[in-house]
Design an enzyme around this catalytic site. Structure first.
Site: not given
Length: 224
Positions: A9, A98, A116, A128, A131, A142, A145, A151-152
């Site tokens: 509740n 993601r 993602k 390390h 993205y 491989n 770093a 991608n956008y």
């Protein structure tokens, strides 16, 4: 059990019931051979699947739609959502997977890596500060770093495809849409805007082919 009759509740009630449910989820996995270190710091989803002999380190958050196969290691402060991770792979610490991410077998995803909507093939290493988004990686790749897939373009999410046995040096920007073919090597700090052929050695901004490599990755046949 009186806990079966608990109602919700207030927010305080919800937190109390969630804690009971989390304890049940984790106890069930531990009985099946999953090593959850400091269970009180770990959060699971109702549909989490984890294979035997896997290790979940402290302060890991696993959200809806996650399947970990056997002998997987998830390291501290990692967040995973709607992803599949293959046998003997490790993720983290401080990594984020993601939705719609598939990780193959014997893969290393290291600290401060975000992935993602991507497929990562067997025996890849993204150790390390990288993205990887809207991408498909083959096997034995491989990623150095600081590498990012751009991608956008402001309107569309574009795809990056990296084929088997590619080496990508540190601080490389991969401008999608892009295909990097088998056995090529990308020098550190490069900006890749065009497709790369097999066995090419590429460096610079924008990236240019300056020579070729053999199957062992050794430099051969330099252009003057």
């Amino acid at each position: 059990d009186e806990n079966e009759m608990l109602g919700i509740n207030t927010l305080e009630d919800y937190i109390r019931v969630e804690e009971i449910y989390q304890n049940r989820l984790k106890a069930n996995l531990i009985k099946k051979g999953v090593n959850i270190i400091e269970p009180k710091t770990v959060s699971l989803s109702y549909d989490t699947i984890i294979g035997r002999n896997s290790v979940i380190e402290p302060f890991v958050t696993i959200k809806k739609g996650v399947k970990l196969k056997s002998q997987v290691i998830i390291k501290n402060y990692t967040v995973i959502e709607s992803s599949i991770i293959g046998k003997r792979s490790s993720v983290g610490p401080f990594a984020r997977l993601r939705p719609f991410t598939t990780i193959g077998e014997d893969v290393k995803i290291g600290n401060y890596v975000e992935i993602k909507n991507s497929i990562i093939g067997n025996k890849c290493s993204i150790s390390h500060l990288s993205y990887i988004g809207d991408s498909k990686l083959g096997k034995n790749i491989n990623i150095g770093a600081g590498t990012i897939t751009c991608n956008y373009d402001g309107k569309n999410k574009n795809k990056t495809i990296i084929e088997d046995n590619v080496f990508v040096g540190s601080n490389t920007s991969l401008i999608a849409p892009l295909r990097i073919r088998k056995n090529s090597k990308i020098g550190a700090g490069s900006v890749i805007t065009k497709d790369i052929p097999d066995f090419a050695l590429v460096v610079g901004n924008p990236g240019k082919i300056i020579g070729w490599v053999n199957k062992k990755g050794q430099k051969i046949n330099f252009d003057k």
